[in-house]
Design a protein around this motif. Structure first.
Motif, PDB file in Angstrom:
ATOM      1  N   THR A  70      -0.798  -8.616 -12.983  1.00  0.00           N
ATOM      2  CA  THR A  70      -0.714  -7.518 -12.024  1.00  0.00           C
ATOM      3  C   THR A  70       0.308  -7.897 -10.965  1.00  0.00           C
ATOM      4  OG1 THR A  70      -3.036  -6.914 -12.364  1.00  0.00           O
ATOM      5  CG2 THR A  70      -1.972  -6.122 -10.345  1.00  0.00           C
ATOM      6  N   ILE A  71       1.305  -7.049 -10.733  1.00  0.00           N
ATOM      7  CA  ILE A  71       2.349  -7.330  -9.755  1.00  0.00           C
ATOM      8  C   ILE A  71       2.188  -6.378  -8.568  1.00  0.00           C
ATOM      9  CG2 ILE A  71       4.823  -7.605  -9.357  1.00  0.00           C
ATOM     10  CD1 ILE A  71       3.832  -9.364 -11.588  1.00  0.00           C
ATOM     11  N   ASP A  72       1.866  -6.941  -7.407  1.00  0.00           N
ATOM     12  CA  ASP A  72       1.803  -6.153  -6.176  1.00  0.00           C
ATOM     13  C   ASP A  72       3.185  -6.146  -5.545  1.00  0.00           C
ATOM     14  OD1 ASP A  72      -0.974  -5.800  -6.429  1.00  0.00           O
ATOM     15  OD2 ASP A  72      -1.360  -7.734  -5.491  1.00  0.00           O
ATOM     16  N   GLN A  73       3.757  -4.958  -5.384  1.00  0.00           N
ATOM     17  CA  GLN A  73       5.125  -4.835  -4.895  1.00  0.00           C
ATOM     18  C   GLN A  73       5.191  -4.812  -3.371  1.00  0.00           C
ATOM     19  OE1 GLN A  73       8.033  -4.564  -6.889  1.00  0.00           O
ATOM     20  NE2 GLN A  73       6.721  -5.129  -8.597  1.00  0.00           N
ATOM     21  N   TRP A  74       5.820  -5.784  -2.783  1.00  0.00           N
ATOM     22  CA  TRP A  74       6.166  -5.817  -1.368  1.00  0.00           C
ATOM     23  C   TRP A  74       5.029  -5.392  -0.443  1.00  0.00           C
ATOM     24  CZ3 TRP A  74       9.732  -8.980  -0.558  1.00  0.00           C
ATOM     25  CH2 TRP A  74      10.825  -9.100  -1.427  1.00  0.00           C
ATOM     26  N   THR A  75       3.997  -6.206  -0.393  1.00  0.00           N
ATOM     27  CA  THR A  75       2.935  -5.991   0.568  1.00  0.00           C
ATOM     28  C   THR A  75       3.332  -6.612   1.910  1.00  0.00           C
ATOM     29  OG1 THR A  75       1.819  -8.031  -0.139  1.00  0.00           O
ATOM     30  CG2 THR A  75       1.156  -5.990  -1.201  1.00  0.00           C
ATOM     31  N   THR A  76       2.899  -6.009   3.002  1.00  0.00           N
ATOM     32  CA  THR A  76       3.173  -6.513   4.341  1.00  0.00           C
ATOM     33  C   THR A  76       2.064  -7.476   4.742  1.00  0.00           C
ATOM     34  OG1 THR A  76       4.204  -4.406   4.930  1.00  0.00           O
ATOM     35  CG2 THR A  76       3.579  -5.868   6.740  1.00  0.00           C
ATOM     36  N   ALA A  77       2.412  -8.630   5.233  1.00  0.00           N
ATOM     37  CA  ALA A  77       1.407  -9.612   5.645  1.00  0.00           C
ATOM     38  C   ALA A  77       0.590  -9.069   6.813  1.00  0.00           C
ATOM     39  CB  ALA A  77       2.078 -10.929   6.029  1.00  0.00           C
ATOM     40  N   LEU A  78      -0.723  -9.303   6.758  1.00  0.00           N
ATOM     41  CA  LEU A  78      -1.640  -8.879   7.814  1.00  0.00           C
ATOM     42  C   LEU A  78      -2.069 -10.115   8.593  1.00  0.00           C
ATOM     43  CD1 LEU A  78      -3.830  -6.471   5.644  1.00  0.00           C
ATOM     44  CD2 LEU A  78      -1.907  -5.860   7.125  1.00  0.00           C
ATOM     45  N   TYR A  79      -1.752 -10.152   9.887  1.00  0.00           N
ATOM     46  CA  TYR A  79      -1.981 -11.353  10.683  1.00  0.00           C
ATOM     47  C   TYR A  79      -3.182 -11.261  11.623  1.00  0.00           C
ATOM     48  CZ  TYR A  79       2.806 -12.498   9.253  1.00  0.00           C
ATOM     49  OH  TYR A  79       3.941 -12.758   8.529  1.00  0.00           O
ATOM     50  N   THR A  80      -3.411 -10.108  12.214  1.00  0.00           N
ATOM     51  CA  THR A  80      -4.422 -10.008  13.265  1.00  0.00           C
ATOM     52  C   THR A  80      -5.730  -9.431  12.733  1.00  0.00           C
ATOM     53  OG1 THR A  80      -3.830  -7.753  13.949  1.00  0.00           O
ATOM     54  CG2 THR A  80      -2.553  -9.573  14.898  1.00  0.00           C
ATOM     55  N   VAL A  81      -6.806  -9.661  13.503  1.00  0.00           N
ATOM     56  CA  VAL A  81      -8.118  -9.117  13.149  1.00  0.00           C
ATOM     57  C   VAL A  81      -8.050  -7.601  13.076  1.00  0.00           C
ATOM     58  CG1 VAL A  81     -10.504  -8.851  13.912  1.00  0.00           C
ATOM     59  CG2 VAL A  81      -9.373 -11.074  14.130  1.00  0.00           C
ATOM     60  N   GLY A  82      -7.347  -6.980  14.017  1.00  0.00           N
ATOM     61  CA  GLY A  82      -7.226  -5.532  14.034  1.00  0.00           C
ATOM     62  C   GLY A  82      -6.509  -4.990  12.814  1.00  0.00           C
ATOM     63  N   GLN A  83      -5.414  -5.652  12.411  1.00  0.00           N
ATOM     64  CA  GLN A  83      -4.664  -5.215  11.223  1.00  0.00           C
ATOM     65  C   GLN A  83      -5.540  -5.288   9.974  1.00  0.00           C
ATOM     66  OE1 GLN A  83      -1.384  -7.979  11.408  1.00  0.00           O
ATOM     67  NE2 GLN A  83       0.015  -6.459  12.286  1.00  0.00           N
ATOM     68  N   ARG A  84      -6.290  -6.371   9.852  1.00  0.00           N
ATOM     69  CA  ARG A  84      -7.151  -6.547   8.680  1.00  0.00           C
ATOM     70  C   ARG A  84      -8.263  -5.509   8.643  1.00  0.00           C
ATOM     71  NH1 ARG A  84      -7.593 -12.840  10.186  1.00  0.00           N
ATOM     72  NH2 ARG A  84      -5.437 -13.426   9.701  1.00  0.00           N
ATOM     73  N   ALA A  85      -8.897  -5.294   9.797  1.00  0.00           N
ATOM     74  CA  ALA A  85     -10.004  -4.335   9.860  1.00  0.00           C
ATOM     75  C   ALA A  85      -9.523  -2.925   9.525  1.00  0.00           C
ATOM     76  CB  ALA A  85     -10.630  -4.367  11.255  1.00  0.00           C
ATOM     77  N   GLU A  86      -8.373  -2.543  10.066  1.00  0.00           N
ATOM     78  CA  GLU A  86      -7.826  -1.216   9.801  1.00  0.00           C
ATOM     79  C   GLU A  86      -7.489  -1.043   8.327  1.00  0.00           C
ATOM     80  OE1 GLU A  86      -4.105   1.649  11.289  1.00  0.00           O
ATOM     81  OE2 GLU A  86      -4.419  -0.330  12.184  1.00  0.00           O
ATOM     82  N   ALA A  87      -6.883  -2.065   7.727  1.00  0.00           N
ATOM     83  CA  ALA A  87      -6.511  -1.986   6.315  1.00  0.00           C
ATOM     84  C   ALA A  87      -7.749  -1.928   5.426  1.00  0.00           C
ATOM     85  CB  ALA A  87      -5.647  -3.181   5.944  1.00  0.00           C
ATOM     86  N   LEU A  88      -8.763  -2.728   5.735  1.00  0.00           N
ATOM     87  CA  LEU A  88      -9.983  -2.744   4.930  1.00  0.00           C
ATOM     88  C   LEU A  88     -10.697  -1.396   4.982  1.00  0.00           C
ATOM     89  CD1 LEU A  88     -11.265  -6.306   5.813  1.00  0.00           C
ATOM     90  CD2 LEU A  88     -10.838  -5.469   3.499  1.00  0.00           C
ATOM     91  N   GLU A  89     -10.818  -0.835   6.171  1.00  0.00           N
ATOM     92  CA  GLU A  89     -11.504   0.450   6.305  1.00  0.00           C
ATOM     93  C   GLU A  89     -10.724   1.555   5.593  1.00  0.00           C
ATOM     94  OE1 GLU A  89     -14.203   3.185   6.835  1.00  0.00           O
ATOM     95  OE2 GLU A  89     -14.521   1.072   7.381  1.00  0.00           O
ATOM     96  N   ALA A  90      -9.389   1.514   5.672  1.00  0.00           N
ATOM     97  CA  ALA A  90      -8.573   2.524   4.988  1.00  0.00           C
ATOM     98  C   ALA A  90      -8.763   2.438   3.479  1.00  0.00           C
ATOM     99  CB  ALA A  90      -7.103   2.347   5.363  1.00  0.00           C
TER     100      ALA A  90
END
Length: 286
Positions: free
Chosen positions: A112-132
């Motif tokens: 499986t090749i994930d194309q150009w994902t943006t790194a998630l650094y902060t707690v807020g970025q991770r929480a927002e991405a997970l909920e989405a």
């Protein structure tokens, strides 16, 4: 693409997967969460069979040259990121093993090749991405449940197969998200990455190279051809020309001279990259 256990943030993949698993455990009642959690918890070490190609959004940056560009003696390569610039890895249909020492490839191994994902650094970025992601798959799976009593196309999959396919895609999506998480201390790198996850060990079809972290395994990228692909692997018929990577520009490091730029242009031209722009870094490193 370097094995995930050979990157400089030694715990990033493990930490990312644990972060996603904690989220799924806290949301097990939501659609798709239990299926994704079950698949993720089957893997003891998520770095196994995971390969990463890292890049930065900083095009000519002093810290990047010092850390990754041989202290200014290296080169920065700009890669295209559009849908037409998709990347894959060598498949079992690629140039035969042994024809060239540099061409190694997956053999009967789905990746499986994930194309150009943006790194998630902060707690807020991770929480927002997970909920989405969770909300997206809740909607998809709730819509699927409404189709249970509707007869699907006779030529298509039955409902159970359709549902299982959605659950598999949901699980893959959460694994992809876990692979994009990094420690906040690396935020200045502004990282983007392509991640390949193989279903089973690559064994002799990976190649090995020395690094500051010891011997690490890697696989070779190739330009993806959508009409001849499977699971992110590019099927290249034996004897054919390997597609050129989507290289747009190369910057010679700040400790190179202008003469090196001319030699670099000649080198790229000899490899079929004659249209690639070549520049000399403007960073004034002593």
């Amino acid at each position: 693409m370097t094995s995930a256990d050979g990157v400089n943030d030694a715990q990033e993949i493990i930490a990312g997967h644990e972060h996603v698993r904690r989220f799924l455990r806290c949301n097990q009642s939501r659609a798709g969460a239990q299926a994704a959690l079950s698949i993720m918890e089957m893997v003891d070490d998520p770095r196994t069979n995971t390969y990463i190609f890292c890049a930065s959004g900083e095009e000519d940056d002093a810290s990047q040259w010092e850390r990754y560009g041989a202290e200014g003696h290296g080169f920065a390569i700009e890669i295209g990121t559009t849908e037409a610039d998709r990347l894959g890895v060598y498949s079992s249909e690629a140039v035969p093993l042994g024809k060239s020492d540099i061409f190694r490839f997956f053999h009967d191994t789905r990746a499986t090749i994930d194309q150009w994902t943006t790194a998630l650094y902060t707690v807020g970025q991770r929480a927002e991405a997970l909920e989405a992601r969770m909300s997206h798959w809740e909607t998809q799976l709730e819509e699927a449940m409404k189709m249970k009593d509707i007869e699907l196309d006779d030529e298509g999959p039955d409902w159970d197969s359709y549902l299982n396919g959605l659950l598999e895609d949901c699980s893959t999506d959460f694994v992809s998200l876990a692979n994009s998480m990094k420690h906040d201390g690396f935020r200045a790198e502004n990282e983007f990455r392509v991640v390949a996850t193989a279903e089973r060990p690559l064994g002799e079809y990976a190649f090995y190279r020395p690094s500051q972290y010891g011997i690490v395994s890697s696989v070779y990228l190739v330009a993806q051809r959508d009409d001849e692909s499977y699971g992110g692997m590019a099927n290249i018929p034996p004897g054919s020309t390997v597609p050129l990577l989507p290289i747009r520009r190369v910057i010679a490091g700040p400790r190179h001279s202008a003469a090196q730029v001319d030699r670099l242009r000649g080198f790229l031209d000899s490899k079929g990259y004659g249209d690639v722009r070549v520049d000399l870094s403007k960073v004034p490193i002593r």
